[in-house]
Motif scaffolding. Structure first.
Motif, PDB file in Angstrom:
ATOM      1  N   GLU A  99       0.826  -1.203   0.000  1.00  0.00           N
ATOM      2  CA  GLU A  99       0.000   0.000   0.000  1.00  0.00           C
ATOM      3  C   GLU A  99       0.863   1.256   0.000  1.00  0.00           C
ATOM      4  O   GLU A  99       0.551   2.239  -0.677  1.00  0.00           O
ATOM      5  CB  GLU A  99      -0.924  -0.005   1.208  1.00  0.00           C
ATOM      6  N   LYS A 153      -3.715   0.219  -4.708  1.00  0.00           N
ATOM      7  CA  LYS A 153      -2.974  -0.988  -4.345  1.00  0.00           C
ATOM      8  C   LYS A 153      -3.320  -2.150  -5.272  1.00  0.00           C
ATOM      9  O   LYS A 153      -2.454  -2.969  -5.611  1.00  0.00           O
ATOM     10  CB  LYS A 153      -3.268  -1.370  -2.887  1.00  0.00           C
ATOM     11  N   ALA A 157       2.238   1.690  -3.464  1.00  0.00           N
ATOM     12  CA  ALA A 157       1.170   2.165  -4.347  1.00  0.00           C
ATOM     13  C   ALA A 157       0.930   3.652  -4.147  1.00  0.00           C
ATOM     14  O   ALA A 157       0.784   4.410  -5.119  1.00  0.00           O
ATOM     15  CB  ALA A 157      -0.112   1.378  -4.071  1.00  0.00           C
TER      16      ALA A 157
END
Length: 204
Positions: free
Chosen positions: A41, A51, A44
């Motif tokens: 995450e 994600k 991302a």
């Protein structure tokens, strides 16, 4: 250096661009916070993606890390190729080659507090990628020495090109030992190493 297995078969060009975007973001994230403290995450978010998008291209964080090393290696290879293409004297080209490989790597990872952890991760999950990365300098520096000797620009004498290259690599690593130097200090040390090597093979 991105492998075909990482790319989506439906839109390979778009997938490759996305993989490179993720790999670049991973380098920034891992350099600042380390591997363990960075989640998918987090990567991302650094890349400005959802994600779920990461999981379209990577199974997990290990795969992202390997792609990061491959992507960075491609950048270094391009820098080294540019150096090799320039019409420079041997001594200057060797210096520029060392700066392109070792200096740029130090600029990316530097003396950050997570460097030791990242090195351990490289050894455990990205050994093939690291070996390929290290081979960039080995191949280019060996070619540089061999071609310069063939032109009569330098004299290797009893020294073997691969032995000189190995020594240069070891010296570049040794130049970071002890209290981590600033980037400017490290680059100055690389220039000194290159100058000493050039003097050692200079024609008498």
């Amino acid at each position: 250096m991105i492998s075909s297995r990482d790319c989506s078969p439906a839109v390979p060009d778009e997938a490759r661009t996305r993989i490179e975007q993720i790999a670049d973001a991973a380098l920034r994230r891992f350099a600042r916070y380390g591997f363990k403290r960075s989640s998918m995450e987090d990567v991302a978010r650094e890349a400005g993606l959802a994600k779920a998008t990461l999981y379209l291209h990577f199974k997990g964080k290990d795969d992202v890390f390997r792609a990061m090393i491959e992507r960075f290696g491609a950048r270094i290879a391009a820098l080294c190729e540019a150096v090799m293409a320039r019409p420079l004297p041997f001594s200057e080209k060797l210096e520029e080659l060392m700066l392109a490989q070792f200096g740029a790597s130090y600029a990316a990872f530097g003396d950050g507090e997570h460097l030791a952890e990242l090195k351990a991760v490289m050894a455990s999950i990205a050994l093939r990628e690291i070996q390929a990365f290290e081979g960039i300098f080995t191949a280019n520096a060996t070619r540089l020495l061999t071609e310069a000797a063939a032109r009569g620009e330098i004299a290797l004498g009893s020294l073997a090109a691969d032995t000189i290259v190995e020594t240069l690599s070891q010296a570049a690593v040794g130049a970071k030992m002890g209290q981590p130097p600033s980037l400017e200090t490290y680059e100055a040390r690389l220039r000194q190493i290159a100058a000493l090597a050039a003097q050692a093979v200079a024609k008498r």
